[in-house]
Structure formats: structure tokens, C-alpha cells
Write an enzyme that holds these catalytic residues in place. Sequence first.
Site, short mmCIF file in Angstrom:
data_model
loop_
_atom_site.label_atom_id
_atom_site.label_comp_id
_atom_site.label_asym_id
_atom_site.label_seq_id
_atom_site.Cartn_x
_atom_site.Cartn_y
_atom_site.Cartn_z
N ASP A 81 0.83 -1.21 0.00
CA ASP A 81 0.00 0.00 0.00
C ASP A 81 0.86 1.26 0.00
O ASP A 81 1.99 1.25 0.50
CB ASP A 81 -0.90 0.04 1.24
CG ASP A 81 -1.92 -1.09 1.24
OD1 ASP A 81 -2.19 -1.65 0.16
OD2 ASP A 81 -2.43 -1.40 2.34
N1 URA Z 1 -1.44 -5.91 3.98
C1 URA Z 1 -1.92 -4.64 3.90
O1 URA Z 1 -2.92 -4.30 4.54
N2 URA Z 1 -1.28 -3.77 3.11
C2 URA Z 1 -0.18 -4.08 2.42
O2 URA Z 1 0.38 -3.24 1.73
C3 URA Z 1 0.32 -5.40 2.52
C4 URA Z 1 -0.33 -6.29 3.31
#
Ligand code: URA
Length: 239
Positions: free
Chosen positions: A109
Site C-alpha cells: 500500500d
Molecule cells: N497488507 C496490507 O494491509 N497492506 C499491504 O500493503 C500489505 C499487506
Amino acid sequence: MKKQKTQRIDKILAASGYGSRKDVKKLIKTGQVSINGIVVNDAGCHVNPSVDEIVVAGKYLAYHENIYIMMNKPEGVICSTRDNVEITVIDLLQGEYSHRKLFPVGRLDKDAQGLVFLTDNGKMAHRLLSPKNRVDKTYYVEVRGKLKQCDVEAFTQGIELEDFTTLPAKLDILESEDISRAYVTICEGKFHQIKRMMKARNKEVILLKRLTLGPLKLDDELAPGQWRELTKEEIDSLS
Ligand code: URA
């Protein structure tokens, strides 16, 4: 015996940063390229770059069939190849390897940080991402709220989300306070998976950092935004 891999010399040179196929043809036409000491004049001639000695304008060519990079992604950067508004992990390479089609393997993310693996090896990426291979990924997380043994058990059993139930995951609590710290290991990579798993346990993720991807471990010498090529051992561990 494994068949030796040959490729067109113009393709090899273009993939090594010597410009477009047209630029490369010009280099060849002007006698600046030799293979095993013999000047070539055919842009379509086949060579085996791991055996044949290629010299371009007096310089030996160290050819890599594929590129493998580990990056410590900072928060605020997105895992895409290009975007008109946001800074991408490819932007952080600052034009290096722009002649290769690198892409991030899987997504982290925008507000998450840590290990991102980039390559132009589609087969390897597919292997790492394929759900059937269940490649482990470990994250360091900080959440608002106290993490307890019942959360560990819920992770072990798999957590029911709106659209699916996660596979068993591992929660290692490091500290349980108003803000808790833990390691989480999952073998899937669904959208916002860890945030959603924590939310299902009434916790809000306030920091998420990926530390591992299969056998790959984030190099702690890499400051946020820095990257390096994988070592031979790291590449072998992924193959
Ligand atoms: N889980 C999440 O919530 N975000 C990520 O970027 C990776 C795993």
C-alpha cells in the site's frame, strides 16, 4: 544437457542500454561491436552472452538476462510502474534500467513501507505471486489497541473477512500496550489484507513494514527510498 541460450545481438545491446534497435544497428554498421574478437556486421546474428565475449566501442559487455532489485519503499510511494500524479517505485530508480521493463512483484500500500522486489522476469514474478505456492511474507506492524493471545489464535485459525476467510497466519506479539507491536506472517497477498485482518480484531494498523518475501529479507542497510540489485545467492534462493 541444458541447451545453450542464444539471442540476437541487437536485442542484447538494446536490453543493455545501448539505445533502440535502430541505434544499435548503427553501432554495428559502424564496426563498433565485436564478438569473440571478430567485428560483426549483422544485427541479427545470434550470440550466447554467458559464453561469448561481446565488446562495444572498446568496452566489455556484462549482460544480465534479467534484473532483480530490492527496494526499501518509503511511505507515500505507490507500487506501480507509472502514474501521472503519484511517485512510483519505478520513479525511485531515477531512470536507471529505463531500457528494461521492470515492475514491482506484488503490491504494498501507499502508506506501507519496506521490502519491494522489482524484476523483469515474469516467470519468477508469477511463481512468487501464485496463491498455490503460498509464499510467506512477514511484516512488522504497529496497531492501536492491545494485542492478546485470542488474536494470535484467531490469526492461526484464519480470519473471516467480508469476501473470504484468510489462510492461517502467524501473529507474534512483541509488545501489547495501547499501541501494540507485532510481526505478522501471511502467505496470501489480498488487497489490504493485514489492515483488514487487524480491523476484524478491532485494531487499527498505524504502521506496516514488509520485512520478507519468501527467502528475501529486507537489507537493513537500505534507507527508505534506497535500492540495490540482488546478490547471486539471493537470486538463486528465489529460483
Ligand atoms: N497488507 C496490507 O494491509 N497492506 C499491504 O500493503 C500489505 C499487506
